[in-house]
Scaffold this motif. Structure first.
Motif, PDB file in Angstrom:
ATOM      1  N   TYR A  37       2.450  38.025  -4.916  1.00 43.61           N
ATOM      2  CA  TYR A  37       1.532  37.489  -3.927  1.00 43.61           C
ATOM      3  C   TYR A  37       0.789  38.660  -3.494  1.00 43.61           C
ATOM      4  CZ  TYR A  37       0.505  33.648  -0.860  1.00 43.61           C
ATOM      5  OH  TYR A  37       0.001  32.441  -0.091  1.00 43.61           O
ATOM      6  N   ILE A  38       0.719  39.758  -4.342  1.00 44.62           N
ATOM      7  CA  ILE A  38      -0.081  40.908  -3.955  1.00 44.62           C
ATOM      8  C   ILE A  38      -1.688  40.518  -3.822  1.00 44.62           C
ATOM      9  CG2 ILE A  38      -1.030  43.189  -4.730  1.00 44.62           C
ATOM     10  CD1 ILE A  38       1.463  43.614  -6.220  1.00 44.62           C
ATOM     11  N   GLN A  39      -2.539  39.815  -4.830  1.00 45.38           N
ATOM     12  CA  GLN A  39      -3.823  39.576  -4.707  1.00 45.38           C
ATOM     13  C   GLN A  39      -4.063  38.571  -3.532  1.00 45.38           C
ATOM     14  OE1 GLN A  39      -6.286  39.244  -8.656  1.00 45.38           O
ATOM     15  NE2 GLN A  39      -4.429  38.220  -9.121  1.00 45.38           N
ATOM     16  N   THR A  40      -3.389  37.526  -3.555  1.00 44.63           N
ATOM     17  CA  THR A  40      -3.448  36.471  -2.669  1.00 44.63           C
ATOM     18  C   THR A  40      -3.386  36.941  -1.128  1.00 44.63           C
ATOM     19  OG1 THR A  40      -2.368  34.969  -4.115  1.00 44.63           O
ATOM     20  CG2 THR A  40      -2.886  34.161  -2.078  1.00 44.63           C
ATOM     21  N   LYS A  42      -3.581  40.111   0.122  1.00 47.59           N
ATOM     22  CA  LYS A  42      -4.689  41.220   0.317  1.00 47.59           C
ATOM     23  C   LYS A  42      -5.882  40.333   0.855  1.00 47.59           C
ATOM     24  CE  LYS A  42      -3.597  45.096  -2.473  1.00 47.59           C
ATOM     25  NZ  LYS A  42      -3.871  46.003  -3.556  1.00 47.59           N
ATOM     26  N   GLU A  43      -6.282  39.173   0.249  1.00 41.81           N
ATOM     27  CA  GLU A  43      -7.235  38.307   0.629  1.00 41.81           C
ATOM     28  C   GLU A  43      -7.068  37.640   1.920  1.00 41.81           C
ATOM     29  OE1 GLU A  43     -10.336  35.074  -0.818  1.00 41.81           O
ATOM     30  OE2 GLU A  43      -9.423  36.221  -2.356  1.00 41.81           O
ATOM     31  N   SER A 191      -0.684  33.303 -10.641  1.00 46.32           N
ATOM     32  CA  SER A 191      -1.630  34.004  -9.816  1.00 46.32           C
ATOM     33  C   SER A 191      -2.200  35.247 -10.688  1.00 46.32           C
ATOM     34  CB  SER A 191      -0.979  34.599  -8.578  1.00 46.32           C
ATOM     35  OG  SER A 191       0.056  35.470  -8.656  1.00 46.32           O
ATOM     36  N   ALA A 192      -1.338  35.866 -11.571  1.00 48.14           N
ATOM     37  CA  ALA A 192      -1.850  37.269 -12.370  1.00 48.14           C
ATOM     38  C   ALA A 192      -2.966  36.577 -13.169  1.00 48.14           C
ATOM     39  CB  ALA A 192      -0.601  37.647 -12.949  1.00 48.14           C
ATOM     40  N   TYR A 194      -5.596  35.042 -12.614  1.00 47.04           N
ATOM     41  CA  TYR A 194      -6.637  34.915 -12.004  1.00 47.04           C
ATOM     42  C   TYR A 194      -7.153  36.238 -11.701  1.00 47.04           C
ATOM     43  CZ  TYR A 194      -5.636  30.139 -11.596  1.00 47.04           C
ATOM     44  OH  TYR A 194      -5.260  28.547 -11.574  1.00 47.04           O
ATOM     45  N   SER A 195      -6.474  37.505 -12.091  1.00 48.36           N
ATOM     46  CA  SER A 195      -7.001  38.759 -11.827  1.00 48.36           C
ATOM     47  C   SER A 195      -7.926  39.019 -13.127  1.00 48.36           C
ATOM     48  CB  SER A 195      -6.011  39.752 -11.764  1.00 48.36           C
ATOM     49  OG  SER A 195      -5.052  39.834 -13.053  1.00 48.36           O
ATOM     50  N   GLU A 196      -8.942  40.227 -12.797  1.00 49.78           N
ATOM     51  CA  GLU A 196      -9.612  40.749 -14.043  1.00 49.78           C
ATOM     52  C   GLU A 196      -9.019  40.939 -15.034  1.00 49.78           C
ATOM     53  OE1 GLU A 196     -13.062  40.632 -13.917  1.00 49.78           O
ATOM     54  OE2 GLU A 196     -12.852  39.467 -12.081  1.00 49.78           O
ATOM     55  N   TYR A 247      -5.867  31.117  -6.198  1.00 49.74           N
ATOM     56  CA  TYR A 247      -4.928  31.909  -6.903  1.00 49.74           C
ATOM     57  C   TYR A 247      -3.850  31.019  -7.833  1.00 49.74           C
ATOM     58  CZ  TYR A 247      -7.339  35.967  -4.950  1.00 49.74           C
ATOM     59  OH  TYR A 247      -8.179  36.751  -4.631  1.00 49.74           O
TER      60      TYR A 247
END
Length: 250
Positions: A37-40, A42-43, A191-192, A194-196, A247
């Motif tokens: 859940y890191i990216q999600t 953080k937002e 979710s990964a 959707y990262s760059e 995500y």
């Protein structure tokens, strides 16, 4: 002896009193968060801070590791697990308030090599002789790793591929192994993708893997209980839902 005017004495007293006052502590809460859940997160935490002024400091690792930390008295205010089991267990142990579902995720098989996805079937792609190493999060501590293992077992591939499986501490590390090409492919969280780095590779959705229902809970020992409860309410708000959908979470 130098004489001080009444005004200068008053100014001196005010100055002393002002600088002697304790600095008001910044409003913040601490969160133990599953690594998928890191990216999600953080937002979400940035949006929450902008809305309330309350900062959320997070520690990201596997749900099993966080569960053990909390059981041993780790001072988190809120726990976001990648499963329902561990928050439920903590609730039965009387350590947390009633858990609630905040997201549902999915396992994918991801590779930095786009030709890996030339097949229409992940079970064929993963059996290719060119695939030497496959990352999987530790099934004992990471719910996404457990779901990936169950998918392999359901497809009848676990025993034959076991020698190629490289265990990672958590699902974020599994993606790191795959994205740096330390392994040929990795079982990761949707979710990964959707990262760059995720967009630069390719992936298969794993229908054989069970859907991952993610549950959260506020710790009863929290010293910031009201703020933690505010954040828990925000996690299921309409604003949060829009962020989660970006995500791939439901």
């Amino acid at each position: 002896m130098k004489k001080f005017s009444r005004k200068s004495i008053i100014a001196l007293i005010i100055s002393v009193l002002f600088f002697s006052l304790p600095v008001l502590a910044e409003e913040k809460i601490t969160a133990g968060v599953a690594a998928n859940y890191i990216q999600t997160f953080k937002e979400l935490s940035t949006a929450f801070e902008a809305k309330t002024g309350i900062k959320v400091e997070a520690t990201f690792t596997s749900s099993g590791t966080l569960y053990t930390q909390i059981s041993n008295g780790a001072p988190y205010d809120i726990f976001l697990s990648a499963d329902e089991e561990r928050p439920s267990r903590l609730f039965k142990e009387g350590l947390v308030e009633k858990p609630f579902t905040y997201a549902a995720g999915q396992v994918v098989l991801w590779s930095a090599k786009k030709d890996f996805c030339s097949s229409n079937d992940w079970t064929k792609a993963i059996k290719n002789e060119s695939i030497k190493k496959i990352a999987i999060a530790n099934p004992e501590t990471a719910p996404y790793g457990l779901a990936a293992m169950k998918a392999l077992q359901k497809a009848g591939l676990y025993d034959s591929l076991k020698p190629k499986l490289v265990n990672s501490q958590d699902i974020a590390q599994a993606f790191q192994y795959a994205s740096t090409e330390a392994v040929d492919a990795g079982f990761c969280a949707l979710s990964a993708v959707y990262s760059e780095k995720g967009k630069a590779g390719c992936y298969y959705k794993i229908k054989e893997a069970p859907s991952i229902v993610q549950s959260a809970c506020v710790l009863k020992s929290s010293k910031n209980l009201k703020n933690a409860q505010k954040f828990s309410a925000f996690l299921i708000s309409k604003e949060a839902v829009k962020i989660k959908e970006k995500y791939g979470y439901r």
